[in-house]
Design an enzyme around this catalytic site. Structure first.
Site, PDB file in Angstrom:
ATOM      1  N   GLU A   1       0.824  -1.208   0.000  1.00 19.10           N
ATOM      2  CA  GLU A   1       0.000   0.000   0.000  1.00 19.10           C
ATOM      3  C   GLU A   1       0.862   1.263   0.000  1.00 19.10           C
ATOM      4  OE1 GLU A   1      -3.043   0.230  -0.699  1.00 19.10           O
ATOM      5  OE2 GLU A   1      -3.557  -1.888  -0.561  1.00 19.10           O
TER       6      GLU A   1
ATOM      7  N   TYR B   1      -5.719   5.855   5.661  1.00 20.57           N
ATOM      8  CA  TYR B   1      -5.974   4.904   4.572  1.00 20.57           C
ATOM      9  C   TYR B   1      -5.186   3.603   4.783  1.00 20.57           C
ATOM     10  CZ  TYR B   1      -5.492   2.431   0.223  1.00 20.57           C
ATOM     11  OH  TYR B   1      -5.473   1.430  -0.698  1.00 20.57           O
TER      12      TYR B   1
ATOM     13  N   ASP C   1      -9.328   6.163  -0.841  1.00 19.44           N
ATOM     14  CA  ASP C   1      -8.237   6.674  -1.674  1.00 19.44           C
ATOM     15  C   ASP C   1      -8.866   7.398  -2.870  1.00 19.44           C
ATOM     16  OD1 ASP C   1      -9.208   4.683  -3.284  1.00 19.44           O
ATOM     17  OD2 ASP C   1      -7.293   3.673  -3.595  1.00 19.44           O
TER      18      ASP C   1
END
Ligand code: SF4
Length: 353
Positions: A39, A122, A140
């Site tokens: 990520e 996030y 996102d």
């Protein structure tokens, strides 16, 4: 909402993309370390670019403890080319904290995760949802675009109140024992179907409830981001040693770059005289210089800056310091340097020869 989630997950299970950081079985728990690294790498970087970096990284740093024992220099060498080097530095800092405080296992609460360097709302949501199957939200760019279209939201999450509004929708979507599937499905939907320029609404599992689609307004959502730019006129120095090395710095004083190698630069008006500028003495003394040449100018935009830069090539009669990592060989400069601003300046120099 229940039927929307079901339609979305059904679509996802038929169309799911498999990447090195995703396990084959969509219902299986994913490794929290793998989720975290992928990520962070995927922030501002395309999937196809990230894949080889991720594979190389996992071959070398197979778990948090291995990573925590590495030097910063080595970690940065595995990040070279991905840009935004503070991401790699924060990963290393976090790995050392996780090794010391959590025995090498990523924590499983939002509070603990968000306290780690470089892990925001996030990334914490992604780790909790994909690795621990917690009903935690993610938000996102892909999800923002989908929500804006789905609910005809005419603003972007540009301040806290607006961001909270989007997060409330994300949280509602994540209220499910299958949040890990719903979240991943929304990510894939944004990437494959609800695309930025041309959403492929005819195959979208959410089209029956999408306000923008039903009102034939998909092109109006999300709204265009209003950017206010600051003009910056400057001079970039390409300092070349006698033995064929170019000097870069990990600039702290630059208004646009932090923690990444870039060519020295400073404010300089295009109407200023083309003599040797006194500011260049911060990097080289005039006695070291065989020649200096203004080789042209280029334009560049970064964050909120619109840059107009002139380029000066300085040739030295001294050699580069071999033990100083700021000197890069001319032979493989374009492979080693990822800073687009510096690359534009280098092209000006090499095209002028
Ligand atoms: S119907 Fe079209 S605009 Fe709406 S979510 Fe699906 S792809 Fe996006």
């Amino acid at each position: 909402m229940k039927s929307q989630k079901k339609a979305l997950v059904d679509w996802f299970l038929k169309n799911r993309s498999v990447f090195p950081w995703r396990v084959q079985d969509p219902y299986a728990l994913r490794d929290a370390y793998w989720v975290w690294i992928s990520e962070i790498m995927l922030q501002q970087t395309q999937v196809s670019t990230v894949i080889p970096y991720f594979e190389r990284w996992m071959e070398r740093f197979k778990d948090v403890n291995t990573l925590a024992e590495a030097t910063e220099e080595e970690v940065l060498s595995y990040w070279q080319g991905l840009g935004y080097y503070s991401r790699a530095k924060n990963i290393l800092k976090s790995a050392r904290i996780i090794k010391k405080q959590y025995l090498g296992i990523l924590p499983s609460t939002r509070k603990e995760l968000e306290a780690l360097p470089g892990i925001g709302k996030y990334t914490a949501g992604a780790i909790l949802s994909f690795a621990y199957h917690a009903p935690e939200a993610i938000l996102d760019g892909n999800l923002t675009r989908i929500f804006s279209r789905l609910y005809s939201i005419s603003f972007l999450p540009q301040n806290k109140k607006q961001a909270d509004f989007y997060w409330a929708h994300a949280t509602e979507w994540a209220q499910s024992p299958k949040a890990f599937l719903v979240n991943e499905a929304l990510m894939d939907l944004g990437r494959l179907v609800c695309k930025v320029k041309t959403p492929n609404c005819s195959v979208c599992p959410l089209k029956n409830s999408c306000k923008a689609y039903l009102n034939q307004q998909t092109q109006s959502f999300p709204p265009t981001k209003i950017r206010r730019y600051t003009a910056w006129e400057g001079l970039v120095l390409v300092i070349e040693s006698q033995d064929g090395f170019v000097f870069f710095e990990n600039s702290e004083s630059s208004p646009f770059f932090k923690n990444q190698y870039c060519l020295p630069h400073f404010k300089f008006s295009k109407t200023q005289s083309k003599n040797f500028p006194i500011q260049a003495e911060s990097w080289v003394s005039f006695e070291q210089v065989i020649s200096f040449t203004f080789v042209g100018a280029f334009k560049h935009a970064i964050t909120t800056y619109k840059i107009e830069a002139q380029v000066m090539h300085l040739l030295l009669h001294t050699n580069a310091s071999q033990n100083d990592p700021r000197w890069f060989s001319k032979k493989n400069l374009f492979e080693k340097i990822s800073n687009a601003f510096s690359l534009k300046a280098l092209e000006k120099v090499f095209n002028s020869h």
